[in-house]
Scaffold this motif. Structure first.
Motif, short mmCIF file in Angstrom:
data_model
loop_
_atom_site.label_atom_id
_atom_site.label_comp_id
_atom_site.label_asym_id
_atom_site.label_seq_id
_atom_site.Cartn_x
_atom_site.Cartn_y
_atom_site.Cartn_z
N ILE A 1 1.94 3.04 17.38
CA ILE A 1 3.27 3.53 17.05
C ILE A 1 3.21 4.47 16.02
N ASP A 2 3.69 5.70 16.01
CA ASP A 2 3.78 6.88 14.94
C ASP A 2 5.03 6.67 14.09
N PHE A 3 5.12 5.62 13.21
CA PHE A 3 6.26 5.59 12.41
C PHE A 3 6.65 6.77 11.60
N GLY A 4 5.67 7.81 11.28
CA GLY A 4 5.88 8.92 10.64
C GLY A 4 6.43 9.82 11.29
N SER A 5 6.62 9.93 12.69
CA SER A 5 7.51 10.77 13.41
C SER A 5 8.79 10.43 13.51
N ASP A 6 9.86 11.53 13.58
CA ASP A 6 11.09 11.05 13.50
C ASP A 6 11.56 10.48 14.89
N ASP A 7 10.79 10.42 16.15
CA ASP A 7 11.05 9.85 17.26
C ASP A 7 10.18 8.48 17.53
N LYS A 8 9.58 8.13 16.46
CA LYS A 8 9.03 6.82 16.44
C LYS A 8 7.97 6.57 17.83
N ILE A 9 7.08 7.73 17.85
CA ILE A 9 6.35 7.78 19.12
C ILE A 9 5.42 6.63 19.39
N LEU A 10 5.58 5.91 20.53
CA LEU A 10 4.60 4.85 21.18
C LEU A 10 3.52 5.52 22.11
N THR A 11 2.35 5.54 21.63
CA THR A 11 1.29 6.15 22.71
C THR A 11 0.41 4.98 23.32
N ILE A 12 0.52 5.02 24.39
CA ILE A 12 -0.23 4.15 25.24
C ILE A 12 -1.26 4.55 25.87
#
Length: 70
Positions: free
Chosen positions: A34-45
């Motif tokens: 999970i990229d907590f630094g992005s505005d959209d909190k992107i979860l990459t699987i």
């Protein structure tokens, strides 16, 4: 290997702890982040097959919003 990306309402490590058991129970998933630094909190699987429905169910089950993106 398929890379799936999702916009989420996950905000912190505590949120990550809540979704971890559900995501880890999906056998086809090799790794996730999970990229907590992005505005959209992107979860990459990264998974061997398309598990987008299972991921969405796992995250929504513990009370967070999630939407698949390209």
């Amino acid at each position: 290997m398929k890379t799936l990306k999702f916009k989420t309402t996950l905000k912190c490590g505590g949120c990550e702890e809540k979704v971890t058991p559900g995501i880890n129970n999906i056998e086809a998933i090799k790794e996730w982040d999970i990229d907590f630094g992005s505005d959209d909190k992107i979860l990459t699987i990264n998974a061997s097959i398309d598990v987008s429905k299972e991921v969405i169910n796992a995250v929504e089950k513990v009370g967070f919003e999630i939407e698949q993106i390209d």
